[in-house]
Enzyme design. Structure first.
Site, PDB file in Angstrom:
ATOM      1  N   ARG A  29       0.828  -1.209   0.000  1.00  0.00           N
ATOM      2  CA  ARG A  29       0.000   0.000   0.000  1.00  0.00           C
ATOM      3  C   ARG A  29       0.862   1.258   0.000  1.00  0.00           C
ATOM      4  O   ARG A  29       0.531   2.254  -0.653  1.00  0.00           O
ATOM      5  CB  ARG A  29      -0.949  -0.021   1.210  1.00  0.00           C
ATOM      6  CG  ARG A  29      -1.978   1.093   1.165  1.00  0.00           C
ATOM      7  CD  ARG A  29      -3.076   0.919   2.203  1.00  0.00           C
ATOM      8  NE  ARG A  29      -2.575   1.069   3.553  1.00  0.00           N
ATOM      9  CZ  ARG A  29      -3.309   0.847   4.649  1.00  0.00           C
ATOM     10  NH1 ARG A  29      -4.564   0.456   4.547  1.00  0.00           N
ATOM     11  NH2 ARG A  29      -2.784   1.013   5.834  1.00  0.00           N
ATOM     12  N   LYS A  61      -2.647   6.881   1.146  1.00  0.00           N
ATOM     13  CA  LYS A  61      -2.485   7.182   2.577  1.00  0.00           C
ATOM     14  C   LYS A  61      -1.434   8.276   2.691  1.00  0.00           C
ATOM     15  O   LYS A  61      -0.242   8.001   2.857  1.00  0.00           O
ATOM     16  CB  LYS A  61      -2.098   5.910   3.334  1.00  0.00           C
ATOM     17  CG  LYS A  61      -2.312   6.000   4.824  1.00  0.00           C
ATOM     18  CD  LYS A  61      -2.297   4.632   5.456  1.00  0.00           C
ATOM     19  CE  LYS A  61      -2.184   4.708   6.959  1.00  0.00           C
ATOM     20  NZ  LYS A  61      -3.255   5.451   7.623  1.00  0.00           N
ATOM     21  N   GLU A  70     -16.033   6.080   5.504  1.00  0.00           N
ATOM     22  CA  GLU A  70     -15.251   5.407   6.553  1.00  0.00           C
ATOM     23  C   GLU A  70     -15.335   6.252   7.812  1.00  0.00           C
ATOM     24  O   GLU A  70     -16.037   7.270   7.839  1.00  0.00           O
ATOM     25  CB  GLU A  70     -13.794   5.247   6.100  1.00  0.00           C
ATOM     26  CG  GLU A  70     -13.097   6.562   5.796  1.00  0.00           C
ATOM     27  CD  GLU A  70     -11.677   6.370   5.268  1.00  0.00           C
ATOM     28  OE1 GLU A  70     -11.076   5.324   5.518  1.00  0.00           O
ATOM     29  OE2 GLU A  70     -11.187   7.302   4.609  1.00  0.00           O
TER      30      GLU A  70
HETATM   31  N1  PMP Z   1      -9.242   4.709   7.111  1.00  0.00           N
HETATM   32  C1  PMP Z   1      -8.338   5.636   7.463  1.00  0.00           C
HETATM   33  C2  PMP Z   1      -8.581   7.046   7.079  1.00  0.00           C
HETATM   34  C3  PMP Z   1      -7.196   5.277   8.188  1.00  0.00           C
HETATM   35  O1  PMP Z   1      -6.297   6.194   8.525  1.00  0.00           O
HETATM   36  C4  PMP Z   1      -7.026   3.927   8.568  1.00  0.00           C
HETATM   37  C5  PMP Z   1      -5.864   3.534   9.423  1.00  0.00           C
HETATM   38  N2  PMP Z   1      -4.679   3.456   8.708  1.00  0.00           N
HETATM   39  C6  PMP Z   1      -7.982   2.988   8.172  1.00  0.00           C
HETATM   40  C7  PMP Z   1      -9.088   3.421   7.449  1.00  0.00           C
HETATM   41  C8  PMP Z   1      -7.840   1.540   8.506  1.00  0.00           C
HETATM   42  O2  PMP Z   1      -6.841   0.960   7.707  1.00  0.00           O
HETATM   43  P1  PMP Z   1      -5.908  -0.204   8.260  1.00  0.00           P
HETATM   44  O3  PMP Z   1      -6.812  -1.313   8.655  1.00  0.00           O
HETATM   45  O4  PMP Z   1      -5.042  -0.552   7.108  1.00  0.00           O
HETATM   46  O5  PMP Z   1      -5.179   0.355   9.411  1.00  0.00           O
END
Ligand code: PMP
Length: 288
Positions: free
Chosen positions: A52, A151, A184
């Site tokens: 990622r 990200k 989200e």
């Molecule tokens: N959405 C956002 C905006 C985030 O910052 C995160 C945490 N990294 C997640 C979802 C969850 O992703 P992950 O399970 O890969 O941590």
């Protein structure tokens, strides 16, 4: 105890781990990052996080000046140098030092920073009782503006929603996309359970493609649940039997109230509890 920080191509003492004020990571939030867990001295899902990270970097035309394998080795070295048994890793690639203007191509070398430390988790009580949250009015970034799959170091969109949550004295907020569908939470993905079916918004709804989300989908299917990726409205959340969030830091956490509407019977439901338990076992290497 002072930490050892990975900076560039080596470990340095915490007090020497410094970034220039001309780094575009600071000047413009220009860079990408990952948050990764360490469980029982094992770096959890490192390959997926590295994938990622490189995808995010590609999205912003940033060439990470290190091979994938070298970066993986650097992560392990940082964890070992700090003797982290259970903790959290923050892996950051900034655009690097450049001129004061926006132009990212004035930046010669992206900075590579790896911090491995203990993590501030939600208290266990919150997992038992479940979390109350609100809907944020701040709309999640439009995918044509900043693709939420990237990200990036610019988390202001999420921070504005987080401030709304904190104003209501709750820890999280649901963020909706420009069409009003659930995208989200500010740092987590969203799931619901209704009539025995598990739902989560599709990636196109504008959330980050969470690594915990992927694992929970896998667990749910293995447990015999139908998992449907479908757009969810605010109302869909209100009438769900269960709502839970997933993320690297939060793992799996039940939601018991949204905008004053009690979810289910006001306690984390059986499906949420089961997935949390299964996730814990998987993360700690007790189950595949
Ligand atoms: N959405 C956002 C905006 C985030 O910052 C995160 C945490 N990294 C997640 C979802 C969850 O992703 P992950 O399970 O890969 O941590």
């Amino acid at each position: 105890m002072a930490l050892k920080i990975w900076l560039g191509n080596k470990l340095v003492d915490e007090q020497d781990a410094k970034i220039s004020v001309f780094d575009h990571g600071l000047l413009y939030g220009d860079g990408v990052f990952e948050g990764i867990r360490v469980y029982n001295k094992r770096v959890f899902e490192l390959e997926a996080h590295i994938d990622r990270l490189y995808d995010s970097a590609k999205g912003i035309r940033l060439d990470i000046p290190m091979s994938r394998q070298h970066l993986i080795d650097a992560v392990h070295k940082t964890v070992e140098a700090n003797n982290i048994g259970n903790g959290y890793i923050r892996l950051i690639i900034t655009r690097g030092v450049g001129s004061l203007g926006l132009n990212p191509f004035t930046c010669e070398t992206p900075a590579i920073v790896i911090i491995a430390d203990n993590i501030q988790l939600y208290p266990e009580e919150l997992y038992e009782k479940g979390m109350k949250i609100i809907s944020a009015t701040t709309v999640r970034n439009h995918p044509l503006a900043i693709p939420p799959q990237i990200k990036s170091m610019n988390y202001l969109n999420n921070i504005l929603a987080k401030i709304e949550a904190l104003d209501y004295e709750v820890p999280e907020a649901i963020m909706y996309n420009h069409e009003g569908f659930v995208a989200e939470a500010t740092g987590d993905n969203v799931f619901t359970v209704r009539k025995g079916v598990v739902y989560t918004p599709p990636a196109e709804a504008g959330g980050l493609e969470g690594i915990t989300r992927e694992i929970v989908i896998r667990i749910a299917k293995k447990e015999g649940f139908e998992v449907v990726e479908k757009n969810l409205t605010r109302f869909d959340l209100y009438i769900s039997d269960e709502v839970f969030l997933t993320g690297t830091a939060a793992e799996v956490i039940g939601i018991v109230e949204i905008d004053g509407r009690v979810i289910g019977d006001g306690r984390p439901g059986p499906v949420t509890r089961r997935f949390r338990e299964k996730f814990f076992r998987y993360a700690h290497g007790k189950e595949k």
